[in-house]
Structure formats: structure tokens, C-alpha cells
Design an enzyme around this catalytic site. Structure first.
Site, short mmCIF file in Angstrom:
data_model
loop_
_atom_site.label_atom_id
_atom_site.label_comp_id
_atom_site.label_asym_id
_atom_site.label_seq_id
_atom_site.Cartn_x
_atom_site.Cartn_y
_atom_site.Cartn_z
N ASP A 30 81.89 19.84 -13.79
CA ASP A 30 82.35 18.61 -14.43
C ASP A 30 83.86 18.70 -14.67
O ASP A 30 84.38 19.75 -15.07
CB ASP A 30 81.61 18.40 -15.77
CG ASP A 30 81.73 16.99 -16.28
OD1 ASP A 30 80.73 16.26 -16.30
OD2 ASP A 30 82.86 16.60 -16.68
N ILE A 31 84.57 17.61 -14.45
CA ILE A 31 86.03 17.59 -14.61
C ILE A 31 86.45 17.71 -16.08
O ILE A 31 87.57 18.11 -16.37
CB ILE A 31 86.59 16.28 -13.98
CG1 ILE A 31 88.05 16.44 -13.61
CG2 ILE A 31 86.38 15.08 -14.88
CD1 ILE A 31 88.58 15.32 -12.72
N ASN A 87 71.72 11.01 -18.50
CA ASN A 87 72.02 9.81 -19.28
C ASN A 87 71.70 8.56 -18.46
O ASN A 87 71.98 8.53 -17.26
CB ASN A 87 73.51 9.81 -19.66
CG ASN A 87 73.88 10.97 -20.56
OD1 ASN A 87 73.10 11.38 -21.41
ND2 ASN A 87 75.08 11.51 -20.37
N GLY A 93 74.78 6.60 -22.55
CA GLY A 93 76.12 7.14 -22.33
C GLY A 93 76.46 7.38 -20.87
O GLY A 93 77.36 8.16 -20.56
N GLN A 94 75.75 6.71 -19.96
CA GLN A 94 76.03 6.89 -18.53
C GLN A 94 77.33 6.19 -18.16
O GLN A 94 77.52 5.02 -18.48
CB GLN A 94 74.87 6.34 -17.68
CG GLN A 94 75.06 6.61 -16.20
CD GLN A 94 73.86 6.16 -15.35
OE1 GLN A 94 72.94 5.50 -15.85
NE2 GLN A 94 73.89 6.51 -14.08
N HIS A 100 72.78 11.94 -12.13
CA HIS A 100 73.26 13.32 -12.18
C HIS A 100 72.61 14.01 -13.36
O HIS A 100 72.39 13.42 -14.42
CB HIS A 100 74.79 13.38 -12.30
CG HIS A 100 75.36 12.44 -13.31
ND1 HIS A 100 75.53 11.09 -13.05
CD2 HIS A 100 75.76 12.63 -14.58
CE1 HIS A 100 76.03 10.50 -14.13
NE2 HIS A 100 76.18 11.42 -15.07
N LEU A 101 72.32 15.28 -13.15
CA LEU A 101 71.76 16.13 -14.19
C LEU A 101 72.89 17.00 -14.70
O LEU A 101 73.49 17.75 -13.93
CB LEU A 101 70.66 16.99 -13.56
CG LEU A 101 69.83 17.88 -14.46
CD1 LEU A 101 68.88 17.05 -15.31
CD2 LEU A 101 69.02 18.86 -13.61
N HIS A 102 73.21 16.86 -15.99
CA HIS A 102 74.21 17.74 -16.60
C HIS A 102 73.54 19.09 -16.89
O HIS A 102 72.45 19.12 -17.49
CB HIS A 102 74.69 17.19 -17.94
CG HIS A 102 75.48 15.93 -17.87
ND1 HIS A 102 76.86 15.91 -17.94
CD2 HIS A 102 75.10 14.64 -17.75
CE1 HIS A 102 77.28 14.66 -17.88
NE2 HIS A 102 76.23 13.86 -17.77
#
Ligand code: 5GP
Ligand code: ZN
Length: 114
Positions: A30-31, A87, A93-94, A100-102
Site C-alpha cells: 500500500d502506498i 471495504n 471506506g472504499q 482488494h483485501l488489505h
């Protein structure tokens, strides 16, 4: 989806900091990391939200979960633990509309989440 950020990562138009790839799934850092290890696991297929997951995606979603677990294990964080989050839409909060899976690991997580 030519205007989708994560599809551009899949096509190589944008080069992510890749940590895992197989035939169906890509994972990259993640950035804006929220933990010492913060990876996003995405399907190569464009699926906008969890609401768009259907019966044809069952194996794919399982593959995403398995990829997250194996990334955590490879980082030596399977025993200490980790959190996975998906999300969906505004209240979830998307912000990027390609599922995507955090994967978050390397610190103690709080509950309930904010
Ligand atoms: P969401 O809020 O949709 O659940 O998560 C989107 C995630 O994508 C955020 O954690 C955000 O930091 C990450 N993100 C947004 N733009 C980029 C980018 O260009 N590269 C990477 N690697 N992550 C991004
Ligand atoms: Zn996409």
C-alpha cells in the site's frame, strides 16, 4: 477497465511494489501503509465492489485470502497475527473501486475499528 488504478497495476502501465503474483491474483505494498506490513491483494479481473462478487468468483476470492495468509507467513507474521479487511462502498471506506483485501501486520490492531 482502462481508467481503473488497480487494473493499471495488473497491466503493468503502473508498476506496483509487488510482493506476490499468480495467475489470478496480484499483491503489492500500500502506498500509505497503516502498519509495518500493509499489502493489498487484488484479483487480476476487474470487480468493482464486494457487491459484484458472484458464484463465478468463489475460487478467486479464496485465492486472495490464501495469498494474504501466505504473504503473512513469508514475512514471519503468521504466528503473531494479522488483520485482513475488505471495504465496500462509502460507509465501508472504499476509495478504490476494484476489490482488494488489505493485509495489515506487524503491530497490535485495535477493535472495534474506526
Ligand atoms: P480502500 O480505502 O479502497 O479500502 O483502500 C484503497 C487503498 O489503496 C488505500 O489504503 C490507499 O492507500 C491505497 N492506494 C491508493 N492509491 C494507491 C497507489 O497508487 N498505489 C498503491 N500501492 N496503493 C494505493
Ligand atoms: Zn480494475
Amino acid at each position: 477497465m482502462t481508467d481503473c488504478l488497480f487494473c493499471k497495476m495488473v497491466s503493468g502501465e503502473i508498476e506496483p511494489d509487488k510482493v506476490y503474483e499468480d495467475d489470478q491474483v496480484l499483491a503489492f505494498r500500500d502506498i500509505n501503509p497503516q502498519a509495518p506490513l500493509h499489502v493489498l491483494v487484488i484479483p487480476k479481473e476487474h470487480i468493482a465492489t464486494l457487491n459484484d462478487v458472484d458464484d463465478t468468483h468463489r475460487l478467486l476470492v479464496g485465492q486472495m485470502v490464501q495469498a494474504a495468509a501466505s504473504i503473512a507467513a513469508r514475512a514471519g507474521m503468521d504466528g503473531s497475527g494479522y488483520r485482513t479487511i475488505m471495504n465496500c462502498n462509502a460507509d465501508g471506506g472504499q476509495t478504490v473501486f476494484h476489490i482488494h483485501l488489505h493485509l495489515l501486520a506487524g503491530r497490535r490492531m485495535h477493535w472495534p475499528p474506526g
